[in-house]
Design a protein around this motif. Structure first.
Motif, PDB file in Angstrom:
ATOM      1  N   ILE A   1       0.838  -1.205   0.000  1.00 49.66           N
ATOM      2  CA  ILE A   1       0.000   0.000   0.000  1.00 49.66           C
ATOM      3  C   ILE A   1       0.872   1.255   0.000  1.00 49.66           C
ATOM      4  CG2 ILE A   1      -1.390   1.379   1.633  1.00 49.66           C
ATOM      5  CD1 ILE A   1      -3.099  -0.437  -0.039  1.00 49.66           C
ATOM      6  N   THR A   2       0.423   2.275  -0.741  1.00 48.08           N
ATOM      7  CA  THR A   2       1.042   3.594  -0.706  1.00 48.08           C
ATOM      8  C   THR A   2       0.135   4.477   0.136  1.00 48.08           C
ATOM      9  OG1 THR A   2       1.884   3.300  -2.942  1.00 48.08           O
ATOM     10  CG2 THR A   2       1.841   5.532  -2.104  1.00 48.08           C
ATOM     11  N   SER A   3       0.431   4.588   1.415  1.00 44.88           N
ATOM     12  CA  SER A   3      -0.428   5.387   2.288  1.00 44.88           C
ATOM     13  C   SER A   3      -0.099   6.873   2.207  1.00 44.88           C
ATOM     14  CB  SER A   3      -0.336   4.901   3.731  1.00 44.88           C
ATOM     15  OG  SER A   3       0.999   4.888   4.155  1.00 44.88           O
ATOM     16  N   PHE A   4       1.120   7.183   1.768  1.00 45.55           N
ATOM     17  CA  PHE A   4       1.511   8.572   1.572  1.00 45.55           C
ATOM     18  C   PHE A   4       2.691   8.632   0.620  1.00 45.55           C
ATOM     19  CE2 PHE A   4       4.266   7.100   4.901  1.00 45.55           C
ATOM     20  CZ  PHE A   4       5.461   7.749   4.683  1.00 45.55           C
ATOM     21  N   TYR A   5       2.937   9.809   0.070  1.00 48.30           N
ATOM     22  CA  TYR A   5       4.109  10.011  -0.784  1.00 48.30           C
ATOM     23  C   TYR A   5       4.437  11.489  -0.860  1.00 48.30           C
ATOM     24  CZ  TYR A   5       0.969  11.358  -4.651  1.00 48.30           C
ATOM     25  OH  TYR A   5       0.031  11.982  -5.445  1.00 48.30           O
ATOM     26  N   ILE A   6       5.629  11.783  -1.332  1.00 51.01           N
ATOM     27  CA  ILE A   6       6.059  13.161  -1.569  1.00 51.01           C
ATOM     28  C   ILE A   6       5.701  13.447  -3.031  1.00 51.01           C
ATOM     29  CG2 ILE A   6       7.979  14.805  -1.512  1.00 51.01           C
ATOM     30  CD1 ILE A   6       7.348  13.155   1.193  1.00 51.01           C
ATOM     31  N   PRO A   7       4.723  14.332  -3.281  1.00 46.08           N
ATOM     32  CA  PRO A   7       4.268  14.537  -4.650  1.00 46.08           C
ATOM     33  C   PRO A   7       5.166  15.473  -5.464  1.00 46.08           C
ATOM     34  CG  PRO A   7       2.924  15.820  -3.142  1.00 46.08           C
ATOM     35  CD  PRO A   7       3.904  15.052  -2.304  1.00 46.08           C
ATOM     36  N   ARG A   8       5.185  15.230  -6.746  1.00 44.68           N
ATOM     37  CA  ARG A   8       5.923  16.097  -7.669  1.00 44.68           C
ATOM     38  C   ARG A   8       5.391  17.524  -7.610  1.00 44.68           C
ATOM     39  NH1 ARG A   8       5.513  15.512 -14.174  1.00 44.68           N
ATOM     40  NH2 ARG A   8       6.663  17.381 -14.706  1.00 44.68           N
ATOM     41  N   SER A   9       4.081  17.662  -7.472  1.00 41.63           N
ATOM     42  CA  SER A   9       3.459  18.985  -7.444  1.00 41.63           C
ATOM     43  C   SER A   9       3.806  19.759  -6.181  1.00 41.63           C
ATOM     44  CB  SER A   9       1.938  18.852  -7.539  1.00 41.63           C
ATOM     45  OG  SER A   9       1.431  18.148  -6.417  1.00 41.63           O
ATOM     46  N   ASN A  10       4.123  19.059  -5.104  1.00 41.79           N
ATOM     47  CA  ASN A  10       4.382  19.675  -3.805  1.00 41.79           C
ATOM     48  C   ASN A  10       5.542  18.959  -3.111  1.00 41.79           C
ATOM     49  OD1 ASN A  10       1.369  19.845  -4.468  1.00 41.79           O
ATOM     50  ND2 ASN A  10       1.636  21.451  -2.945  1.00 41.79           N
ATOM     51  N   PRO A  11       6.756  19.115  -3.593  1.00 45.21           N
ATOM     52  CA  PRO A  11       7.880  18.411  -2.975  1.00 45.21           C
ATOM     53  C   PRO A  11       8.169  18.866  -1.541  1.00 45.21           C
ATOM     54  CG  PRO A  11       8.649  19.918  -4.672  1.00 45.21           C
ATOM     55  CD  PRO A  11       7.160  19.905  -4.752  1.00 45.21           C
ATOM     56  N   ASP A  12       7.522  19.946  -1.111  1.00 43.31           N
ATOM     57  CA  ASP A  12       7.668  20.413   0.270  1.00 43.31           C
ATOM     58  C   ASP A  12       6.505  19.935   1.136  1.00 43.31           C
ATOM     59  OD1 ASP A  12       5.786  21.970  -1.041  1.00 43.31           O
ATOM     60  OD2 ASP A  12       6.394  23.836  -0.086  1.00 43.31           O
ATOM     61  N   GLY A  13       5.730  18.989   0.613  1.00 41.47           N
ATOM     62  CA  GLY A  13       4.584  18.471   1.338  1.00 41.47           C
ATOM     63  C   GLY A  13       4.512  16.961   1.290  1.00 41.47           C
ATOM     64  N   VAL A  14       3.457  16.429   1.861  1.00 40.82           N
ATOM     65  CA  VAL A  14       3.200  14.997   1.868  1.00 40.82           C
ATOM     66  C   VAL A  14       1.753  14.784   1.428  1.00 40.82           C
ATOM     67  CG1 VAL A  14       3.094  12.911   3.286  1.00 40.82           C
ATOM     68  CG2 VAL A  14       4.843  14.630   3.756  1.00 40.82           C
ATOM     69  N   ALA A  15       1.563  13.900   0.468  1.00 38.50           N
ATOM     70  CA  ALA A  15       0.224  13.544   0.013  1.00 38.50           C
ATOM     71  C   ALA A  15      -0.194  12.281   0.756  1.00 38.50           C
ATOM     72  CB  ALA A  15       0.219  13.303  -1.494  1.00 38.50           C
ATOM     73  N   VAL A  16      -1.274  12.382   1.518  1.00 40.65           N
ATOM     74  CA  VAL A  16      -1.761  11.277   2.331  1.00 40.65           C
ATOM     75  C   VAL A  16      -2.988  10.675   1.650  1.00 40.65           C
ATOM     76  CG1 VAL A  16      -2.646  10.611   4.602  1.00 40.65           C
ATOM     77  CG2 VAL A  16      -0.938  12.445   4.415  1.00 40.65           C
ATOM     78  N   THR A  17      -2.974   9.361   1.435  1.00 41.15           N
ATOM     79  CA  THR A  17      -4.081   8.669   0.795  1.00 41.15           C
ATOM     80  C   THR A  17      -5.282   8.637   1.732  1.00 41.15           C
ATOM     81  OG1 THR A  17      -2.500   7.319  -0.427  1.00 41.15           O
ATOM     82  CG2 THR A  17      -4.768   6.519  -0.351  1.00 41.15           C
ATOM     83  N   VAL A  18      -6.400   9.196   1.278  1.00 44.40           N
ATOM     84  CA  VAL A  18      -7.603   9.330   2.103  1.00 44.40           C
ATOM     85  C   VAL A  18      -8.034   7.985   2.678  1.00 44.40           C
ATOM     86  CG1 VAL A  18     -10.068   9.903   2.042  1.00 44.40           C
ATOM     87  CG2 VAL A  18      -8.409  11.428   0.968  1.00 44.40           C
ATOM     88  N   ARG A  19      -8.016   6.950   1.869  1.00 42.13           N
ATOM     89  CA  ARG A  19      -8.495   5.644   2.316  1.00 42.13           C
ATOM     90  C   ARG A  19      -7.595   4.998   3.366  1.00 42.13           C
ATOM     91  NH1 ARG A  19     -10.229   3.736  -3.672  1.00 42.13           N
ATOM     92  NH2 ARG A  19     -12.220   4.811  -3.728  1.00 42.13           N
ATOM     93  N   CYS A  20      -6.434   5.556   3.616  1.00 42.46           N
ATOM     94  CA  CYS A  20      -5.523   5.011   4.623  1.00 42.46           C
ATOM     95  C   CYS A  20      -5.625   5.741   5.961  1.00 42.46           C
ATOM     96  CB  CYS A  20      -4.081   5.066   4.114  1.00 42.46           C
ATOM     97  SG  CYS A  20      -3.779   3.949   2.742  1.00 42.46           S
ATOM     98  N   VAL A  21      -6.520   6.694   6.050  1.00 39.90           N
ATOM     99  CA  VAL A  21      -6.714   7.452   7.292  1.00 39.90           C
ATOM    100  C   VAL A  21      -7.834   6.784   8.092  1.00 39.90           C
ATOM    101  CG1 VAL A  21      -7.353   9.703   8.241  1.00 39.90           C
ATOM    102  CG2 VAL A  21      -5.926   9.572   6.196  1.00 39.90           C
ATOM    103  N   ASP A  22      -7.639   6.684   9.400  1.00 42.76           N
ATOM    104  CA  ASP A  22      -8.648   6.063  10.262  1.00 42.76           C
ATOM    105  C   ASP A  22     -10.012   6.724  10.065  1.00 42.76           C
ATOM    106  OD1 ASP A  22      -6.838   4.290  11.387  1.00 42.76           O
ATOM    107  OD2 ASP A  22      -6.369   5.606  13.075  1.00 42.76           O
ATOM    108  N   PRO A  23     -11.068   5.916   9.967  1.00 44.01           N
ATOM    109  CA  PRO A  23     -12.422   6.465   9.832  1.00 44.01           C
ATOM    110  C   PRO A  23     -12.740   7.430  10.976  1.00 44.01           C
ATOM    111  CG  PRO A  23     -12.439   4.086   9.498  1.00 44.01           C
ATOM    112  CD  PRO A  23     -11.061   4.449   9.979  1.00 44.01           C
TER     113      PRO A  23
END
Length: 100
Positions: free
Chosen positions: A44-66
């Protein structure tokens, strides 16, 4: 295919649980700006450093606790025409820290 619905947070606001890094592996391609983090066990890719925002973290919504996320607004991004979509969007502002 993986339903990449994510939200972007400033890197300084992202905290990874202690000892979690040992379970992750990183994959890059193309410009090598994006850093896709995969779980070594389940893939699973629960998060990644996106090309669009290398100073941020993209968190996968479906991997966040309900119950953790109160609202999600979906903004479409045309990955096929990445450069044009990036220029037309305000996505780079998503990883900036809001000043109070």
């Amino acid at each position: 295919m993986r339903g990449n619905v994510h939200f972007i947070v400033p890197a300084e606001d992202f905290k990874l649980a202690a000892a979690s890094e040992e379970w992750l592996t990183t994959y890059t391609f193309g410009s090598h700006t994006a850093k896709h983090k995969f779980c070594k066990v389940c893939g699973i890719t629960s998060f990644y450093i996106p090309r669009s925002n290398p100073d941020g973290v993209a968190v996968t919504v479906r991997c966040v606790d309900p119950g953790t996320i109160k609202e999600v607004t979906i903004n479409k991004f045309d990955g096929i025409n990445w450069e044009d979509s990036y220029a037309a969007s305000n996505i780079s502002s998503m990883s900036k820290v809001e000043e109070s």
